[in-house]
Design a protein around this motif. Sequence first.
Motif, PDB file in Angstrom:
ATOM      1  N   VAL A 205       0.718  -1.237  -0.139  1.00  0.00           N
ATOM      2  CA  VAL A 205      -0.079   0.175  -0.072  1.00  0.00           C
ATOM      3  C   VAL A 205       0.925   1.377   0.221  1.00  0.00           C
ATOM      4  O   VAL A 205       0.415   2.180  -0.740  1.00  0.00           O
TER       5      VAL A 205
ATOM      6  N   ARG B 217      -0.129   3.262  -3.225  1.00  0.00           N
ATOM      7  CA  ARG B 217      -1.484   3.864  -2.550  1.00  0.00           C
ATOM      8  C   ARG B 217      -2.434   3.977  -3.275  1.00  0.00           C
ATOM      9  O   ARG B 217      -3.542   3.707  -3.443  1.00  0.00           O
TER      10      ARG B 217
ATOM     11  N   VAL C 186      -3.675   0.946  -5.076  1.00  0.00           N
ATOM     12  CA  VAL C 186      -4.510  -0.051  -4.311  1.00  0.00           C
ATOM     13  C   VAL C 186      -5.752   0.676  -3.753  1.00  0.00           C
ATOM     14  O   VAL C 186      -6.810  -0.232  -3.498  1.00  0.00           O
TER      15      VAL C 186
ATOM     16  N   ALA D 243      -7.219  -6.724  -1.028  1.00  0.00           N
ATOM     17  CA  ALA D 243      -7.486  -5.451  -1.236  1.00  0.00           C
ATOM     18  C   ALA D 243      -9.064  -5.057  -1.421  1.00  0.00           C
ATOM     19  O   ALA D 243      -9.536  -4.185  -0.805  1.00  0.00           O
TER      20      ALA D 243
END
Length: 458
Positions: A161, A165, A168, A334
């Motif tokens: 992550v 970021r 995700v 996720a």
Amino acid sequence: MSITRFAVPLLAVVALVPVAPAVAAAGGLSWQPCSAVAKGWDSDDQRTECALVPVPLDYADPGGPKIDIAVSRVKATGAKTGAVLLNPGGPGQSGTTMPRTIAASRAGGIGVHHDLVGFDPRGVGYSADLPCDVDFPEPETDKDKAREAAERAAAANQACVDAHRDFVRNLTTPTIARDMDRIRQALGEDKIGYYGVSWGTALGAQYRSLFDDHVDKMLLDSVMPPELSVTEMDDDQATAGENTFHDFASWIARYDAVYHFGTTEPVVAKALLDLRDQHGATVNGMLANPRREWAGLAAQLAALRDGGTAESRKMTTESWDGEPQAFNHFQQTALLCNESPSPRDFDTVWQHRLDRMERLPVAGGYGLYEQLCVGWPLAARPWTFEKGTSPLQLVGHLYEPVTPIGWALRMRDRIGGTLMTVEDDVHGSLASLPCAEAAVTFFDTGQATAKSCPGAPV
């Protein structure tokens, strides 16, 4: 896990730079034989074509970085009236081989008047992926070992992550639904059909909630619940598994002349649990399995009782030779954890497991989804599904433990549609049964059915 691709360039997600669009011209895609451009594709497959569809990394920034979604197609064999987009579920499952699979199934008649279109959701297979090597924590019976495994997985998730970021946090069902609409546009279709299985039913419900005007007809097989909670998923699946155990015991009792465990369900259930006390996980892993396995498992349990040994039962994950993998554990984690408002701390998850095992002594330890979200660093954004007006066929399986029938009933209450009940326990089995003809009729005419359908014989 690496960034996998067709033989033509795909976006390296870590670079986050725009790519040349796969759309060759307005309303058209640059289709090529998958066997010619997709690494590891079956060279004997001359029907399936592949292309790439560019989509925004973040739909809140449509002019920003793009990623590519891999799309496949088996063209209609007769007069084409439309296209049906397909998803096999997971989440985390590749969908590019699904057109070929459906075309060869009892539901293959859908492909007479419709192009069958598959795709790999972002984060999976030939679509833009992440170079994240993340362990998938298996259930543990020892608390310290379970904590260690959960913390190890959480640290790997956190690292991925932190490094990616934007990618995700956009692994969500609404984002993938918007990718589907970009596929629809690239196909040049005003409306598109959809056939989704398992998690693919939630994706379909989300697409219909966002783009009902662009849905031709939608069929959802083995239906997810209308609200995502990995805690409730573990609870409901374990409850269904416990029911399966008692059904299994009743079935063995009917054949006492063969297996000699007893003539009533309570007697057989006690005998099986006593056998589990002697042999532990070996036996417990044989007590809540699909009906098609019952005869073989009962024979193995009888042999074990009589001093023999049981066959080793290994869990396997489908994959292709080389890359890409057909299933992506991190993408599944996720999507579930980005959307489930479940606990993130190990102690709460562990206590839930203990409570479940006390309440459900056979299947209570099977749960695996809640533990995936231990330490997940992003806040949950729950599903929001709404009723629509487009034709909707739901398919539920009466005895199935993976997506219990109650989920289909709840989804019908939330989004509408007509529910067909299959009398089996096989996840997503409609395409393999004679009643798959109902799916062909539905996509050809829009006529849904509320009839029940017999499953394959035990």
